[in-house]
Design a protein around this motif. Structure first.
Motif, PDB file in Angstrom:
ATOM      1  N   ALA A 104      12.998 -15.317 -27.236  1.00 51.58           N
ATOM      2  CA  ALA A 104      14.231 -14.802 -26.650  1.00 51.58           C
ATOM      3  C   ALA A 104      14.738 -13.638 -27.504  1.00 51.58           C
ATOM      4  CB  ALA A 104      15.280 -15.899 -26.570  1.00 51.58           C
ATOM      5  N   GLY A 105      15.201 -12.602 -26.835  1.00 46.72           N
ATOM      6  CA  GLY A 105      15.687 -11.428 -27.527  1.00 46.72           C
ATOM      7  C   GLY A 105      14.663 -10.321 -27.690  1.00 46.72           C
ATOM      8  N   GLU A 106      13.393 -10.652 -27.528  1.00 47.84           N
ATOM      9  CA  GLU A 106      12.338  -9.647 -27.664  1.00 47.84           C
ATOM     10  C   GLU A 106      12.186  -8.848 -26.368  1.00 47.84           C
ATOM     11  OE1 GLU A 106       9.482 -11.727 -31.035  1.00 47.84           O
ATOM     12  OE2 GLU A 106       8.889 -11.838 -28.932  1.00 47.84           O
ATOM     13  N   SER A 107      11.269  -7.883 -26.429  1.00 50.00           N
ATOM     14  CA  SER A 107      11.055  -6.987 -25.284  1.00 50.00           C
ATOM     15  C   SER A 107       9.609  -7.049 -24.822  1.00 50.00           C
ATOM     16  CB  SER A 107      11.401  -5.550 -25.669  1.00 50.00           C
ATOM     17  OG  SER A 107      12.757  -5.430 -26.041  1.00 50.00           O
ATOM     18  N   LEU A 108       9.412  -6.682 -23.572  1.00 47.75           N
ATOM     19  CA  LEU A 108       8.085  -6.567 -22.981  1.00 47.75           C
ATOM     20  C   LEU A 108       8.072  -5.366 -22.045  1.00 47.75           C
ATOM     21  CD1 LEU A 108       6.920 -10.106 -21.728  1.00 47.75           C
ATOM     22  CD2 LEU A 108       5.826  -8.731 -23.506  1.00 47.75           C
ATOM     23  N   ARG A 109       6.892  -4.774 -21.865  1.00 53.27           N
ATOM     24  CA  ARG A 109       6.735  -3.775 -20.818  1.00 53.27           C
ATOM     25  C   ARG A 109       5.610  -4.217 -19.892  1.00 53.27           C
ATOM     26  NH1 ARG A 109       5.233   2.674 -20.898  1.00 53.27           N
ATOM     27  NH2 ARG A 109       3.166   1.850 -21.408  1.00 53.27           N
ATOM     28  N   LEU A 110       5.981  -4.454 -18.658  1.00 52.29           N
ATOM     29  CA  LEU A 110       5.007  -4.819 -17.639  1.00 52.29           C
ATOM     30  C   LEU A 110       4.492  -3.557 -16.960  1.00 52.29           C
ATOM     31  CD1 LEU A 110       6.833  -7.856 -15.966  1.00 52.29           C
ATOM     32  CD2 LEU A 110       5.417  -7.807 -18.040  1.00 52.29           C
ATOM     33  N   SER A 111       3.211  -3.577 -16.615  1.00 50.20           N
ATOM     34  CA  SER A 111       2.600  -2.452 -15.918  1.00 50.20           C
ATOM     35  C   SER A 111       2.018  -2.908 -14.592  1.00 50.20           C
ATOM     36  CB  SER A 111       1.480  -1.837 -16.761  1.00 50.20           C
ATOM     37  OG  SER A 111       1.975  -1.344 -17.994  1.00 50.20           O
ATOM     38  N   CYS A 112       1.981  -2.002 -13.640  1.00 48.94           N
ATOM     39  CA  CYS A 112       1.393  -2.274 -12.329  1.00 48.94           C
ATOM     40  C   CYS A 112       0.547  -1.061 -11.964  1.00 48.94           C
ATOM     41  CB  CYS A 112       2.490  -2.497 -11.304  1.00 48.94           C
ATOM     42  SG  CYS A 112       1.920  -2.580  -9.594  1.00 48.94           S
ATOM     43  N   VAL A 113      -0.764  -1.253 -11.959  1.00 48.74           N
ATOM     44  CA  VAL A 113      -1.678  -0.159 -11.651  1.00 48.74           C
ATOM     45  C   VAL A 113      -2.128  -0.276 -10.202  1.00 48.74           C
ATOM     46  CG1 VAL A 113      -3.852   0.951 -12.212  1.00 48.74           C
ATOM     47  CG2 VAL A 113      -2.454  -0.020 -14.031  1.00 48.74           C
ATOM     48  N   SER A 114      -2.071   0.849  -9.496  1.00 49.83           N
ATOM     49  CA  SER A 114      -2.437   0.879  -8.077  1.00 49.83           C
ATOM     50  C   SER A 114      -3.812   1.506  -7.878  1.00 49.83           C
ATOM     51  CB  SER A 114      -1.403   1.691  -7.312  1.00 49.83           C
ATOM     52  OG  SER A 114      -1.828   1.923  -5.989  1.00 49.83           O
ATOM     53  N   SER A 115      -4.536   1.003  -6.874  1.00 52.56           N
ATOM     54  CA  SER A 115      -5.840   1.572  -6.548  1.00 52.56           C
ATOM     55  C   SER A 115      -5.689   2.874  -5.756  1.00 52.56           C
ATOM     56  CB  SER A 115      -6.671   0.575  -5.739  1.00 52.56           C
ATOM     57  OG  SER A 115      -6.009   0.243  -4.532  1.00 52.56           O
ATOM     58  N   LEU A 116      -4.483   3.106  -5.221  1.00 56.73           N
ATOM     59  CA  LEU A 116      -4.184   4.355  -4.542  1.00 56.73           C
ATOM     60  C   LEU A 116      -3.109   5.098  -5.317  1.00 56.73           C
ATOM     61  CD1 LEU A 116      -3.965   3.335  -0.767  1.00 56.73           C
ATOM     62  CD2 LEU A 116      -5.911   4.308  -2.001  1.00 56.73           C
ATOM     63  N   SER A 117      -2.971   6.365  -5.025  1.00 52.70           N
ATOM     64  CA  SER A 117      -1.932   7.140  -5.683  1.00 52.70           C
ATOM     65  C   SER A 117      -0.569   6.538  -5.382  1.00 52.70           C
ATOM     66  CB  SER A 117      -1.972   8.588  -5.198  1.00 52.70           C
ATOM     67  OG  SER A 117      -0.831   9.279  -5.648  1.00 52.70           O
ATOM     68  N   THR A 118       0.202   6.280  -6.418  1.00 50.90           N
ATOM     69  CA  THR A 118       1.539   5.717  -6.214  1.00 50.90           C
ATOM     70  C   THR A 118       2.464   6.704  -5.518  1.00 50.90           C
ATOM     71  OG1 THR A 118       2.059   6.355  -8.488  1.00 50.90           O
ATOM     72  CG2 THR A 118       1.442   4.056  -8.108  1.00 50.90           C
ATOM     73  N   ALA A 119       2.079   7.956  -5.507  1.00 51.51           N
ATOM     74  CA  ALA A 119       2.888   8.948  -4.797  1.00 51.51           C
ATOM     75  C   ALA A 119       2.914   8.661  -3.299  1.00 51.51           C
ATOM     76  CB  ALA A 119       2.335  10.349  -5.056  1.00 51.51           C
ATOM     77  N   ALA A 120       1.974   7.868  -2.824  1.00 54.47           N
ATOM     78  CA  ALA A 120       1.912   7.537  -1.399  1.00 54.47           C
ATOM     79  C   ALA A 120       2.898   6.447  -1.009  1.00 54.47           C
ATOM     80  CB  ALA A 120       0.498   7.082  -1.040  1.00 54.47           C
ATOM     81  N   PHE A 121       3.505   5.817  -1.988  1.00 55.13           N
ATOM     82  CA  PHE A 121       4.409   4.706  -1.709  1.00 55.13           C
ATOM     83  C   PHE A 121       5.853   5.169  -1.781  1.00 55.13           C
ATOM     84  CE2 PHE A 121       0.714   2.448  -1.787  1.00 55.13           C
ATOM     85  CZ  PHE A 121       0.158   2.207  -3.039  1.00 55.13           C
ATOM     86  N   ASN A 122       6.558   5.078  -0.664  1.00 52.95           N
ATOM     87  CA  ASN A 122       7.952   5.481  -0.663  1.00 52.95           C
ATOM     88  C   ASN A 122       8.767   4.653  -1.634  1.00 52.95           C
ATOM     89  OD1 ASN A 122      10.854   4.863   0.661  1.00 52.95           O
ATOM     90  ND2 ASN A 122      10.262   6.986   0.996  1.00 52.95           N
TER      91      ASN A 122
END
Length: 115
Positions: A14-32
């Motif tokens: 508790a109190g610590e930090s995390l960074r979650l990532s989500c990698v897409s197989s398509l360009s994320t620019a395609a997602f509104n």
């Protein structure tokens, strides 16, 4: 077929930090819109945050000020920076993307916060 893969979860204090990532197989620019949801043990899946292609962000009130959503279209990746983790933040975190008229979701990454 769009595929989303989350990573970055784990066991933290508790109190610590995390960074979650989500990698897409398509360009994320395609997602509104892209989003993070989470599901704690024994509870329903709930909305956490979302971000549009214009970088407009929205957060659930329970995470405002501690969570930051962002996206890097050059890397086809969306992130969730989680600061000041609380035990009630323990859940499986899912990333999603609005592809056309359909939401696509990843398999999730588990975050466990010990007190």
């Amino acid at each position: 077929q769009v595929q989303l893969v989350e990573s970055g979860g784990g066991l933290v204090q508790a109190g610590e930090s995390l960074r979650l990532s989500c990698v897409s197989s398509l360009s994320t620019a395609a997602f509104n819109t892209m989003a993070w949801h989470r599901q704690a043990p024994g509870k329903s899946r709930e909305y956490v945050a979302s971000i549009t292609t214009d970088e407009l962000t929205n957060y659930d009130d329970s995470v405002k000020g501690r969570f930051t959503i962002s996206r890097d279209n050059a890397k086809n990746t969306m992130y969730l920076q989680i600061d000041s983790l609380k035990p009630e933040g323990s859940a499986v975190y899912y990333c999603g993307a609005l592809h056309g008229a359909r939401w696509v979701w990843g398999q999730g990454t588990q975050v466990i916060v010990s007190s």
